[in-house]
Design a protein around this motif. Structure first.
Motif, PDB file in Angstrom:
ATOM      1  N   GLY A  86       0.816  -1.206   0.000  1.00  0.00           N
ATOM      2  CA  GLY A  86       0.000   0.000   0.000  1.00  0.00           C
ATOM      3  C   GLY A  86       0.849   1.255   0.000  1.00  0.00           C
ATOM      4  N   ALA A  87       0.250   2.369  -0.417  1.00  0.00           N
ATOM      5  CA  ALA A  87       0.961   3.645  -0.524  1.00  0.00           C
ATOM      6  C   ALA A  87       1.496   4.131   0.816  1.00  0.00           C
ATOM      7  CB  ALA A  87       0.044   4.697  -1.138  1.00  0.00           C
ATOM      8  N   ASP A  88       0.880   3.727   1.930  1.00  0.00           N
ATOM      9  CA  ASP A  88       1.337   4.164   3.254  1.00  0.00           C
ATOM     10  C   ASP A  88       2.101   3.058   3.973  1.00  0.00           C
ATOM     11  OD1 ASP A  88      -0.812   2.473   3.673  1.00  0.00           O
ATOM     12  OD2 ASP A  88      -1.682   3.697   5.270  1.00  0.00           O
ATOM     13  N   GLU A  89       2.736   2.176   3.196  1.00  0.00           N
ATOM     14  CA  GLU A  89       3.499   1.071   3.771  1.00  0.00           C
ATOM     15  C   GLU A  89       4.937   1.093   3.265  1.00  0.00           C
ATOM     16  OE1 GLU A  89      -0.114  -2.145   4.292  1.00  0.00           O
ATOM     17  OE2 GLU A  89       1.267  -2.419   2.626  1.00  0.00           O
ATOM     18  N   VAL A  90       5.775   0.391   3.981  1.00  0.00           N
ATOM     19  CA  VAL A  90       7.182   0.259   3.644  1.00  0.00           C
ATOM     20  C   VAL A  90       7.600  -1.172   3.967  1.00  0.00           C
ATOM     21  CG1 VAL A  90       7.959   1.049   5.930  1.00  0.00           C
ATOM     22  CG2 VAL A  90       9.468   1.318   3.968  1.00  0.00           C
ATOM     23  N   VAL A 106      26.923  -8.088   7.906  1.00  0.00           N
ATOM     24  CA  VAL A 106      26.073  -7.059   8.517  1.00  0.00           C
ATOM     25  C   VAL A 106      25.516  -6.170   7.414  1.00  0.00           C
ATOM     26  CG1 VAL A 106      27.312  -7.036  10.716  1.00  0.00           C
ATOM     27  CG2 VAL A 106      27.988  -5.459   8.903  1.00  0.00           C
ATOM     28  N   ILE A 107      24.370  -5.563   7.701  1.00  0.00           N
ATOM     29  CA  ILE A 107      23.813  -4.554   6.809  1.00  0.00           C
ATOM     30  C   ILE A 107      24.427  -3.236   7.246  1.00  0.00           C
ATOM     31  CG2 ILE A 107      21.711  -3.373   6.072  1.00  0.00           C
ATOM     32  CD1 ILE A 107      20.196  -5.985   6.574  1.00  0.00           C
ATOM     33  N   PRO A 108      25.186  -2.554   6.377  1.00  0.00           N
ATOM     34  CA  PRO A 108      25.977  -1.404   6.813  1.00  0.00           C
ATOM     35  C   PRO A 108      25.177  -0.249   7.404  1.00  0.00           C
ATOM     36  CG  PRO A 108      26.078  -1.658   4.430  1.00  0.00           C
ATOM     37  CD  PRO A 108      25.365  -2.849   4.966  1.00  0.00           C
ATOM     38  N   ASN A 109      23.960  -0.008   6.964  1.00  0.00           N
ATOM     39  CA  ASN A 109      23.185   1.082   7.542  1.00  0.00           C
ATOM     40  C   ASN A 109      22.142   0.569   8.524  1.00  0.00           C
ATOM     41  OD1 ASN A 109      21.712  -0.112   5.515  1.00  0.00           O
ATOM     42  ND2 ASN A 109      20.858   1.778   4.713  1.00  0.00           N
ATOM     43  N   GLY A 110      22.240  -0.687   8.924  1.00  0.00           N
ATOM     44  CA  GLY A 110      21.349  -1.256   9.924  1.00  0.00           C
ATOM     45  C   GLY A 110      20.090  -1.871   9.354  1.00  0.00           C
ATOM     46  N   ILE A 111      19.434  -1.169   8.461  1.00  0.00           N
ATOM     47  CA  ILE A 111      18.232  -1.679   7.800  1.00  0.00           C
ATOM     48  C   ILE A 111      18.238  -1.230   6.350  1.00  0.00           C
ATOM     49  CG2 ILE A 111      16.825  -1.640   9.906  1.00  0.00           C
ATOM     50  CD1 ILE A 111      15.439   0.895   8.647  1.00  0.00           C
ATOM     51  N   GLY A 112      17.362  -1.817   5.591  1.00  0.00           N
ATOM     52  CA  GLY A 112      17.088  -1.347   4.236  1.00  0.00           C
ATOM     53  C   GLY A 112      15.647  -0.883   4.192  1.00  0.00           C
ATOM     54  N   VAL A 113      15.376   0.138   3.393  1.00  0.00           N
ATOM     55  CA  VAL A 113      14.020   0.671   3.268  1.00  0.00           C
ATOM     56  C   VAL A 113      13.576   0.515   1.822  1.00  0.00           C
ATOM     57  CG1 VAL A 113      12.586   2.743   3.444  1.00  0.00           C
ATOM     58  CG2 VAL A 113      14.370   2.323   5.144  1.00  0.00           C
ATOM     59  N   ILE A 114      12.507  -0.247   1.619  1.00  0.00           N
ATOM     60  CA  ILE A 114      11.938  -0.427   0.290  1.00  0.00           C
ATOM     61  C   ILE A 114      10.608   0.328   0.268  1.00  0.00           C
ATOM     62  CG2 ILE A 114      11.170  -2.058  -1.461  1.00  0.00           C
ATOM     63  CD1 ILE A 114      14.163  -2.339  -0.696  1.00  0.00           C
ATOM     64  N   ASP A 115      10.569   1.421  -0.486  1.00  0.00           N
ATOM     65  CA  ASP A 115       9.363   2.232  -0.594  1.00  0.00           C
ATOM     66  C   ASP A 115       8.371   1.594  -1.551  1.00  0.00           C
ATOM     67  OD1 ASP A 115      10.364   4.406   1.022  1.00  0.00           O
ATOM     68  OD2 ASP A 115      11.616   4.988  -0.675  1.00  0.00           O
ATOM     69  N   ALA A 116       7.101   1.938  -1.372  1.00  0.00           N
ATOM     70  CA  ALA A 116       6.043   1.382  -2.223  1.00  0.00           C
ATOM     71  C   ALA A 116       6.272   1.705  -3.696  1.00  0.00           C
ATOM     72  CB  ALA A 116       4.671   1.885  -1.768  1.00  0.00           C
ATOM     73  N   ASP A 117       6.845   2.878  -4.000  1.00  0.00           N
ATOM     74  CA  ASP A 117       7.029   3.255  -5.406  1.00  0.00           C
ATOM     75  C   ASP A 117       8.280   2.647  -6.039  1.00  0.00           C
ATOM     76  OD1 ASP A 117       8.899   4.865  -4.141  1.00  0.00           O
ATOM     77  OD2 ASP A 117       8.191   6.737  -5.026  1.00  0.00           O
ATOM     78  N   TYR A 118       8.994   1.810  -5.296  1.00  0.00           N
ATOM     79  CA  TYR A 118      10.135   1.088  -5.863  1.00  0.00           C
ATOM     80  C   TYR A 118       9.660  -0.070  -6.743  1.00  0.00           C
ATOM     81  CZ  TYR A 118      14.749  -1.174  -5.967  1.00  0.00           C
ATOM     82  OH  TYR A 118      15.939  -1.739  -6.352  1.00  0.00           O
ATOM     83  N   TYR A 119       8.458  -0.566  -6.482  1.00  0.00           N
ATOM     84  CA  TYR A 119       7.871  -1.688  -7.219  1.00  0.00           C
ATOM     85  C   TYR A 119       7.665  -1.314  -8.687  1.00  0.00           C
ATOM     86  CZ  TYR A 119       4.252  -5.095  -8.554  1.00  0.00           C
ATOM     87  OH  TYR A 119       3.514  -6.074  -9.176  1.00  0.00           O
ATOM     88  N   MET A 154       5.473  -2.707   7.080  1.00  0.00           N
ATOM     89  CA  MET A 154       5.021  -1.830   8.156  1.00  0.00           C
ATOM     90  C   MET A 154       4.266  -0.637   7.574  1.00  0.00           C
ATOM     91  SD  MET A 154       8.481  -1.720  10.460  1.00  0.00           S
ATOM     92  CE  MET A 154       7.682  -0.972  11.863  1.00  0.00           C
ATOM     93  N   HIS A 155       3.305  -0.140   8.328  1.00  0.00           N
ATOM     94  CA  HIS A 155       2.683   1.146   8.013  1.00  0.00           C
ATOM     95  C   HIS A 155       3.608   2.239   8.534  1.00  0.00           C
ATOM     96  CE1 HIS A 155      -1.279   0.065   6.522  1.00  0.00           C
ATOM     97  NE2 HIS A 155      -1.260  -0.928   7.383  1.00  0.00           N
ATOM     98  N   TYR A 156       3.578   3.406   7.910  1.00  0.00           N
ATOM     99  CA  TYR A 156       4.341   4.530   8.437  1.00  0.00           C
ATOM    100  C   TYR A 156       3.433   5.751   8.521  1.00  0.00           C
ATOM    101  CZ  TYR A 156       4.777   6.102   3.588  1.00  0.00           C
ATOM    102  OH  TYR A 156       4.507   6.513   2.310  1.00  0.00           O
ATOM    103  N   LEU A 157       3.837   6.703   9.335  1.00  0.00           N
ATOM    104  CA  LEU A 157       3.072   7.930   9.552  1.00  0.00           C
ATOM    105  C   LEU A 157       3.797   9.099   8.910  1.00  0.00           C
ATOM    106  CD1 LEU A 157       2.331   7.348  13.340  1.00  0.00           C
ATOM    107  CD2 LEU A 157       0.874   6.774  11.387  1.00  0.00           C
TER     108      LEU A 157
END
Length: 178
Positions: A86-90, A106-119, A154-157
């Protein structure tokens, strides 16, 4: 369909698995490597000599410095997977707890963030890569199908007073900013 995973077209006939949860209460979906991959140890090449020279304020050999920079650059392990949501998810990518212990990864920045518009973006269809560094003493050998990370939807605000971004994604990995 609200959220899920698909195999990217370049791996359509490669026998990959979409990410999966291994237990009923697992939050993370396990991602597998799409290929055999070797992640070199950071302790290779002239890395220690470069650190010693910098620490002792000595001149650093330019060739050794370039080799050290190359080995300290994170490696991208292809998964052959893309994710829709969904548009408000990551989708948050996290390391598996066994990776640092068993492989030194290890993941060098701790986490990876995949945004909905990357799809299905124009640059790479939205393929997800696990970004890793190997702090182990030896190279880490990853076999196709090895579990290399996990993803959590996850949902984000957003902030009340946010000026809404007008820009649309123009590319793939790392394209949304400097």
């Amino acid at each position: 369909m609200t959220r899920g995973f698909e195999i990217v077209s370049t791996y359509a006939n490669e026998g990959l698995h979409v990410p999966y949860r291994t237990t009923k209460r697992a939050a993370g979906y396990d991602f597998e490597s799409a290929v055999d991959f070797t992640v070199p140890s950071i302790w290779k090449m002239d890395f220690l000599k470069v650190i010693w020279a910098i620490r002792h304020q000595k001149e650093v050999d330019k060739g050794a410095l370039e080799k050290a920079k190359k080995i300290l650059k994170p490696f991208l392990i292809p998964t052959g997977i893309k994710a829709y949501m969904g548009a408000d998810e990551v989708l948050i990518l996290a390391n598996r707890s066994s990776n640092p212990l068993k492989r030194g990864l290890v993941i060098p920045n701790g986490i990876g963030v995949i945004d909905a518009d990357y799809y299905n973006n124009d640059s790479n269809e939205g393929e997800i890569f696990m970004q890793v560094l190997n702090f182990g003493l030896t190279d880490a050998k990853i076999a196709k199908g090895d579990r290399i990370g996990q993803g959590i939807f996850m949902h984000y605000l957003t902030a009340d007073n946010e000026q809404q971004p007008q820009q649309e994604r123009q590319g793939g990995f790392g394209s949304s900013g400097k």
